[in-house]
Design a protein around this motif. Structure first.
Motif, PDB file in Angstrom:
ATOM      1  N   UNK A 144     132.071 -44.822  61.550  1.00 32.63           N
ATOM      2  CA  UNK A 144     131.681 -44.509  60.168  1.00 32.63           C
ATOM      3  C   UNK A 144     130.242 -44.961  60.004  1.00 32.63           C
ATOM      4  N   UNK A 145     129.420 -44.147  59.361  1.00 30.46           N
ATOM      5  CA  UNK A 145     128.010 -44.503  59.288  1.00 30.46           C
ATOM      6  C   UNK A 145     127.374 -44.037  57.986  1.00 30.46           C
ATOM      7  N   UNK A 146     126.606 -44.946  57.400  1.00 29.01           N
ATOM      8  CA  UNK A 146     125.756 -44.660  56.240  1.00 29.01           C
ATOM      9  C   UNK A 146     124.439 -45.409  56.467  1.00 29.01           C
ATOM     10  N   UNK A 147     123.404 -45.141  55.669  1.00 25.79           N
ATOM     11  CA  UNK A 147     122.115 -45.802  55.923  1.00 25.79           C
ATOM     12  C   UNK A 147     122.174 -47.318  55.970  1.00 25.79           C
ATOM     13  N   UNK A 148     123.053 -47.933  55.165  1.00 33.45           N
ATOM     14  CA  UNK A 148     123.081 -49.386  55.087  1.00 33.45           C
ATOM     15  C   UNK A 148     124.271 -50.018  55.809  1.00 33.45           C
ATOM     16  N   UNK A 149     125.064 -49.219  56.494  1.00 33.92           N
ATOM     17  CA  UNK A 149     126.232 -49.797  57.166  1.00 33.92           C
ATOM     18  C   UNK A 149     126.802 -48.855  58.224  1.00 33.92           C
ATOM     19  N   UNK A 150     127.171 -49.431  59.352  1.00 39.61           N
ATOM     20  CA  UNK A 150     128.021 -48.750  60.327  1.00 39.61           C
ATOM     21  C   UNK A 150     129.340 -49.502  60.412  1.00 39.61           C
ATOM     22  N   UNK A 151     130.399 -48.787  60.713  1.00 48.27           N
ATOM     23  CA  UNK A 151     131.670 -49.430  61.017  1.00 48.27           C
ATOM     24  C   UNK A 151     131.906 -49.272  62.507  1.00 48.27           C
ATOM     25  N   UNK A 190     126.473 -54.365  58.728  1.00 48.64           N
ATOM     26  CA  UNK A 190     125.500 -54.076  57.675  1.00 48.64           C
ATOM     27  C   UNK A 190     124.084 -53.984  58.240  1.00 48.64           C
ATOM     28  N   UNK A 191     123.295 -53.099  57.672  1.00 48.45           N
ATOM     29  CA  UNK A 191     121.942 -52.864  58.165  1.00 48.45           C
ATOM     30  C   UNK A 191     120.972 -53.894  57.607  1.00 48.45           C
ATOM     31  N   UNK A 192     119.941 -54.178  58.378  1.00 46.52           N
ATOM     32  CA  UNK A 192     118.833 -55.016  57.940  1.00 46.52           C
ATOM     33  C   UNK A 192     117.972 -54.179  56.992  1.00 46.52           C
ATOM     34  N   UNK A 193     117.834 -54.617  55.750  1.00 43.19           N
ATOM     35  CA  UNK A 193     117.153 -53.811  54.734  1.00 43.19           C
ATOM     36  C   UNK A 193     115.717 -53.485  55.107  1.00 43.19           C
ATOM     37  N   UNK A 194     115.056 -54.349  55.897  1.00 47.03           N
ATOM     38  CA  UNK A 194     113.662 -54.064  56.263  1.00 47.03           C
ATOM     39  C   UNK A 194     113.559 -52.900  57.244  1.00 47.03           C
ATOM     40  N   UNK A 195     114.731 -52.507  57.834  1.00 47.37           N
ATOM     41  CA  UNK A 195     114.726 -51.406  58.788  1.00 47.37           C
ATOM     42  C   UNK A 195     115.179 -50.086  58.169  1.00 47.37           C
ATOM     43  N   UNK A 196     115.467 -50.080  56.874  1.00 49.35           N
ATOM     44  CA  UNK A 196     115.952 -48.868  56.206  1.00 49.35           C
ATOM     45  C   UNK A 196     114.823 -48.287  55.343  1.00 49.35           C
ATOM     46  N   UNK A 251     113.180 -43.840  51.611  1.00 52.09           N
ATOM     47  CA  UNK A 251     113.742 -42.514  51.345  1.00 52.09           C
ATOM     48  C   UNK A 251     115.264 -42.500  51.436  1.00 52.09           C
ATOM     49  N   UNK A 252     115.849 -43.523  52.074  1.00 52.38           N
ATOM     50  CA  UNK A 252     117.309 -43.585  52.185  1.00 52.38           C
ATOM     51  C   UNK A 252     117.965 -44.161  50.943  1.00 52.38           C
ATOM     52  N   UNK A 253     117.173 -44.441  49.908  1.00 50.67           N
ATOM     53  CA  UNK A 253     117.730 -44.834  48.626  1.00 50.67           C
ATOM     54  C   UNK A 253     117.933 -46.323  48.469  1.00 50.67           C
ATOM     55  N   UNK A 254     118.564 -46.690  47.356  1.00 44.94           N
ATOM     56  CA  UNK A 254     118.774 -48.098  47.036  1.00 44.94           C
ATOM     57  C   UNK A 254     120.181 -48.521  47.450  1.00 44.94           C
ATOM     58  N   UNK A 255     120.416 -49.828  47.398  1.00 46.41           N
ATOM     59  CA  UNK A 255     121.733 -50.367  47.746  1.00 46.41           C
ATOM     60  C   UNK A 255     121.970 -51.592  46.883  1.00 46.41           C
ATOM     61  N   UNK A 256     122.932 -51.494  45.954  1.00 45.95           N
ATOM     62  CA  UNK A 256     123.263 -52.636  45.109  1.00 45.95           C
ATOM     63  C   UNK A 256     124.757 -52.955  45.252  1.00 45.95           C
ATOM     64  N   UNK A 257     125.244 -53.841  44.416  1.00 36.12           N
ATOM     65  CA  UNK A 257     126.648 -54.243  44.512  1.00 36.12           C
ATOM     66  C   UNK A 257     127.581 -53.065  44.247  1.00 36.12           C
ATOM     67  N   UNK A 285     130.824 -48.000  49.210  1.00 35.37           N
ATOM     68  CA  UNK A 285     130.940 -47.954  50.666  1.00 35.37           C
ATOM     69  C   UNK A 285     132.339 -48.402  51.090  1.00 35.37           C
ATOM     70  N   UNK A 286     132.808 -49.515  50.512  1.00 43.45           N
ATOM     71  CA  UNK A 286     134.119 -50.057  50.893  1.00 43.45           C
ATOM     72  C   UNK A 286     135.229 -49.058  50.598  1.00 43.45           C
ATOM     73  N   UNK A 287     135.179 -48.456  49.432  1.00 46.83           N
ATOM     74  CA  UNK A 287     136.236 -47.492  49.084  1.00 46.83           C
ATOM     75  C   UNK A 287     136.236 -46.311  50.051  1.00 46.83           C
TER      76      UNK A 287
END
Length: 424
Positions: free
Chosen positions: A84-91, A141-147, A150-156, A162-164
């Motif tokens: 599973x993959x998104x800009x801020x996380x891989x599973x 979880x991705x290192x924010x300095x590497x994202x 253009x891949x957007x924001x990431x908040x709580x 993402x979890x759902x």
């Protein structure tokens, strides 16, 4: 504060020549072809060079490095793949090379790693203990300095979304283990899914040393958030990613600040550990020195968090205590823990935890009145601190077997079995 990261990287660059010289000197003095390598009088110099190189080094993301695990007394190979993959996380899935699978497949276990400055590999021991009897996945979880921006924001809220999505894609017969920070978003995600009567609600969740209600047994971390207020955190903890990284101009809470905070909490312990390391190098105690290297190679490898995630977490979890008050909102919807009726909960705490005090995680059991008592469990581990809740000898010998037993029990209860038949 916007230029703090730039100054930090500038200082590291200025130290690079000295670090290189120290490393070259160390290798030269340790070269078997060098007669001086056998002089005991030069060992302090060799040790000093290694210590200087290590404290000025940039530690990259470590690897999990699993070659095999033991299943029913047999060593089987382990491989990793991203499922599973998104800009801020891989599973990541840890696939075990079983020749013949068990009659009934082992339970699926998703370990939700904390997004609190360290990489998911900090839970290497956590994963290792669960591999023999579970199909294990982990959030990387991705290192924010590497994202890139253009891949957007990431908040709580994004974290919960993402979890759902992950629960849905790996479920429905899924068990969750949330280590520390993710206890709040995992509990919130499950409550939202329960309220929607989703068929992908996990069978169980194990919450380990998590700040569900920071009003109970408040620690120094909790008190700091209450005393400082959000303005102080935004002014003193947020900076911009420098141009040398893909995430340039992204606002982040940098990992080096988080690491400084971690080390300041137990400064005496870290100073003593480094003094011991120097002594081990001088006396030639290679085994003890290697244990030090292994621990600090992991501990000193840190990642950045997005500013919006960090600030929203501080506000929601530590300042407002929104979840235990029943006031937490997600995308305009109130998070109602009373909606949790199916997903079993095991709360695990450490007696000497100085990050999440005793009772903070257990609060999840009190805040879910509609979950049957037989689907709730609690374990307080004596004589362990925060790290010992999910790693170390007591975790391996006591806590991990307790979690495994809980998972098996919940997988086989009538409620869970009926639930799995309904969604199957």
């Amino acid at each position: 504060m916007d230029l703090a990261y730039v100054w930090y990287e500038t200082m590291r660059a200025m130290l690079a020549p000295a670090r290189l010289m120290a490393d070259m000197t160390r290798h030269g003095l340790q070269n078997p072809a060098n007669p001086l390598a056998y002089s005991q009088y030069l060992r302090p110099l060799t040790a000093a060079c290694e210590m200087f190189e290590r404290v000025t080094r940039r530690y990259g993301k470590p690897a999990f490095g699993f070659d095999n695990t033991i299943v029913d007394g047999v060593a089987v190979p382990v491989s990793e793949r991203v499922v599973w993959s998104r800009p801020f996380c891989n599973v990541i899935a840890f696939d075990r090379g079983l020749v013949h699978g068990p009659a009934e497949p082992d339970p699926k276990l998703l370990i939700v790693a904390p997004m609190s400055g360290h990489y998911a590999t900090l839970l290497r021991g956590t994963v290792e203990a669960m591999l023999p009897n579970h199909r294990v996945f982990i959030t990387d979880w991705a290192d924010a300095r590497m994202v890139p921006l253009l891949d957007g924001h990431f908040d709580l809220d994004t974290y919960i979304d993402y979890l759902r999505d992950i629960f849905r894609d790996l479920g429905p017969d899924l068990h969750i283990m949330a280590v520390c920070q993710p206890a709040v978003p995992v509990l919130a995600a499950v409550a939202l899914m329960e309220a929607q009567e989703s068929q992908y609600v996990p069978v169980s969740m194990t919450l380990m040393g998590g700040p569900i209600d920071t009003h109970r047994s408040p620690t120094a971390v909790n008190c700091l958030a209450q005393e400082r207020g959000m303005g102080w955190f935004e002014q003193n903890c947020i900076t911009l990613v420098p141009a040398i990284y893909p995430g340039v101009f992204r606002r982040v809470y940098p990992g080096y600040l988080q690491l400084s905070g971690f080390m300041a909490m137990n400064l005496d312990r870290h100073v003593t550990a480094h003094n011991d390391m120097f002594h081990h190098l001088v006396t030639g105690d290679g085994e003890s020195a290697e244990k030090h290297r292994d621990f600090y190679d992991e501990y000193l490898a840190v990642m950045d968090l997005t500013a919006e995630f960090y600030l929203q977490t501080v506000q929601t979890v530590f300042v407002d205590r929104s979840l235990p008050k029943g006031e937490m909102m997600h995308a305009g919807t109130r998070v109602d823990l009373g909606a949790i009726r199916r997903c079993a909960i095991l709360a695990v705490e450490g007696e000497n935890d100085d990050i999440s005090g005793v009772g903070q995680t257990k609060a999840a059991l009190d805040l879910t009145p509609n979950l049957p008592a037989e689907r709730k469990a609690y374990h307080l581990q004596e004589e362990v601190g925060h790290y010992g809740v999910f790693n170390g000898s007591r975790y391996r010998s006591v806590i991990a077997p307790r979690i495994a037993r809980f998972i098996r029990e919940m997988q086989g209860t009538p409620t869970a079995s009926r639930y799995l038949r309904e969604v199957g």
